[in-house]
Design a protein around this motif. Structure first.
Motif, PDB file in Angstrom:
ATOM      1  N   ILE A 131      -0.969  -5.397   0.237  1.00  0.00           N
ATOM      2  CA  ILE A 131      -1.576  -5.156  -1.070  1.00  0.00           C
ATOM      3  C   ILE A 131      -1.223  -3.747  -1.502  1.00  0.00           C
ATOM      4  CG2 ILE A 131      -3.771  -4.442  -0.011  1.00  0.00           C
ATOM      5  CD1 ILE A 131      -5.186  -5.557  -2.528  1.00  0.00           C
ATOM      6  N   VAL A 132      -0.858  -3.594  -2.759  1.00  0.00           N
ATOM      7  CA  VAL A 132      -0.662  -2.286  -3.364  1.00  0.00           C
ATOM      8  C   VAL A 132      -1.886  -2.042  -4.230  1.00  0.00           C
ATOM      9  CG1 VAL A 132       0.725  -0.885  -4.937  1.00  0.00           C
ATOM     10  CG2 VAL A 132       1.854  -2.420  -3.319  1.00  0.00           C
TER      11      VAL A 132
ATOM     12  N   GLY B 258     -10.379 -10.219  10.170  1.00  0.00           N
ATOM     13  CA  GLY B 258      -8.972 -10.182   9.810  1.00  0.00           C
ATOM     14  C   GLY B 258      -8.186  -9.166  10.621  1.00  0.00           C
ATOM     15  N   ASP B 259      -6.881  -9.363  10.662  1.00  0.00           N
ATOM     16  CA  ASP B 259      -5.952  -8.441  11.319  1.00  0.00           C
ATOM     17  C   ASP B 259      -5.391  -7.532  10.239  1.00  0.00           C
ATOM     18  OD1 ASP B 259      -4.138  -7.128  12.905  1.00  0.00           O
ATOM     19  OD2 ASP B 259      -2.839  -8.863  13.247  1.00  0.00           O
ATOM     20  N   VAL B 260      -5.826  -6.271  10.216  1.00  0.00           N
ATOM     21  CA  VAL B 260      -5.539  -5.401   9.079  1.00  0.00           C
ATOM     22  C   VAL B 260      -5.174  -3.999   9.536  1.00  0.00           C
ATOM     23  CG1 VAL B 260      -7.986  -4.792   8.834  1.00  0.00           C
ATOM     24  CG2 VAL B 260      -6.463  -4.563   6.862  1.00  0.00           C
TER      25      VAL B 260
ATOM     26  N   THR C  64     -11.711 -21.952  -1.497  1.00  0.00           N
ATOM     27  CA  THR C  64     -12.390 -21.353  -0.347  1.00  0.00           C
ATOM     28  C   THR C  64     -12.145 -19.859  -0.290  1.00  0.00           C
ATOM     29  OG1 THR C  64     -12.271 -23.417   0.922  1.00  0.00           O
ATOM     30  CG2 THR C  64     -12.557 -21.371   2.178  1.00  0.00           C
ATOM     31  N   THR C  65     -10.913 -19.445  -0.559  1.00  0.00           N
ATOM     32  CA  THR C  65     -10.583 -18.019  -0.566  1.00  0.00           C
ATOM     33  C   THR C  65     -11.429 -17.275  -1.597  1.00  0.00           C
ATOM     34  OG1 THR C  65      -8.320 -18.398   0.205  1.00  0.00           O
ATOM     35  CG2 THR C  65      -8.726 -16.359  -0.998  1.00  0.00           C
TER      36      THR C  65
ATOM     37  N   LEU D 170      -7.509 -11.378   0.792  1.00  0.00           N
ATOM     38  CA  LEU D 170      -6.508 -11.172   1.832  1.00  0.00           C
ATOM     39  C   LEU D 170      -6.822 -11.986   3.082  1.00  0.00           C
ATOM     40  CD1 LEU D 170      -6.051  -7.324   1.371  1.00  0.00           C
ATOM     41  CD2 LEU D 170      -4.266  -9.051   1.031  1.00  0.00           C
ATOM     42  N   PHE D 171      -8.117 -12.078   3.428  1.00  0.00           N
ATOM     43  CA  PHE D 171      -8.512 -12.869   4.588  1.00  0.00           C
ATOM     44  C   PHE D 171      -8.167 -14.344   4.371  1.00  0.00           C
ATOM     45  CE2 PHE D 171     -11.611 -15.456   6.919  1.00  0.00           C
ATOM     46  CZ  PHE D 171     -11.435 -14.967   8.210  1.00  0.00           C
TER      47      PHE D 171
END
Length: 311
Positions: free
Chosen positions: A139-140, A62-64, A270-271, A259-260
């Motif tokens: 995300i908090v 992921g881009d994080v 799937t998530t 998140l991904f």
């Protein structure tokens, strides 16, 4: 589609007492408690919700970017994050404070005595959500109280969808404040105990809370998880881990999977499956950032478990 993870970065100091607390704590003397435990085993782990979620998302591909406030003792953690390729642009250093610290003593019955020093986490509100930096999701997660309130406001003002994950910070907020978080958020993620506490504090049922967001995710430990969406309630299976070694950080690994999935526009089943598998892999390792895999290795593992590929 960069994900911004707002939450804590902390050191977890884990000590193991090779005995039982009950043999040293007399119930009728707790008002004058004065005990000492010899702890021959000590581990210092990298932790904190923002650090853990970013670590797991990075392994998934992921881009994080994490956002957190840290102290003058952050350098070893910073070096670790550099090694993992985790962007520290929004990690703010507070020279007058220590990085948040948890001191956890565990006995042989897995009972725990924990002391937590928030340190630089109390300055979380000094970080601001960058409205013009390509942040698409957020995300908090548990953090300083003011930081959580302000970051939710800033995400909403910038029209950036985000997950509200109150975690252990939930008791800091009134029912009115919690409902405000829910109404600003796009998704809410809690465990089963937190879901009951959230319902109790707000006076709203789980179904009502779910109706205020696009999805409500409720994790249930060894019983899997539920995802309430506008299309109904999904049951996400628990994946049997290779070993049950340390549950600390499983929730953060699960949230990285959420998140991904959102980042890659995957369906909720799937998530949830990705999130469940990520948590299962983590529980087989000590600490929160000692498990390793590649995006390709995780994808292959996913196919072996669920019988299809998501990428």
């Amino acid at each position: 589609m960069t994900v911004l993870v707002c939450g804590s970065i902390a050191y977890d100091n884990i000590m193991v007492f090779d005995g039982q607390f009950k043999d040293h704590i007399l119930p009728d003397k707790v008002h004058i408690l004065n005990v000492s435990f010899l702890v021959p085993e000590l581990r210092r782990e990298f932790g904190g919700c923002a650090g853990n979620i970013a670590y797991n998302m990075k392994m998934l591909g992921g881009d994080v970017v994490p956002m957190a406030s840290v102290g003058s003792d952050f350098e070893p953690y910073s070096e670790w994050m550099n090694e993992q390729g985790i962007d520290q642009t929004y990690v703010k250093r507070i020279a007058s404070s220590y990085t948040a610290q948890a001191y956890i003593t565990t006995d042989k019955d897995d009972n725990q005595i924990t002391a937590f020093h928030p340190g630089a986490m109390n300055y979380a509100h000094e970080n601001r959500i960058p409205a013009d930096s390509g942040i698409k999701f957020g995300i908090v997660a548990p953090d300083g109280r003011d930081g959580m309130l302000q970051h939710a406001d800033q995400f909403a003002a910038a029209s950036i969808p985000f997950i509200f994950d109150p975690g252990q910070g939930l008791p800091m907020f009134s029912g009115e404040e919690l409902l405000d978080f829910v109404d600003k958020a796009t998704w809410v993620a809690v465990n089963d105990y937190e879901s009951e506490l959230l319902a109790n504090r707000t006076g709203k049922s789980i179904e009502d809370i779910a109706g205020r967001v696009e999805a409500l995710i409720v994790t249930r430990g060894g019983e899997g998880s539920f995802i309430y969406t506008t299309e109904g309630k999904l049951e996400i299976p628990v994946i049997k881990p290779e070993a049950i070694v340390d549950p600390t950080g499983c929730g953060d690994a699960y949230r990285a999977g959420l998140l991904f999935g959102l980042q890659n526009s995957l369906d909720w089943q799937t998530t949830g499956n990705i999130a469940s598998l990520a948590g299962s892999i983590k529980i087989a390792h000590h600490g929160t950032q000692n498990h390793r895999y590649t995006p390709e290795g995780f994808s292959d593992h996913f196919e072996r478990v669920f019988g299809y590929r998501y990428r």
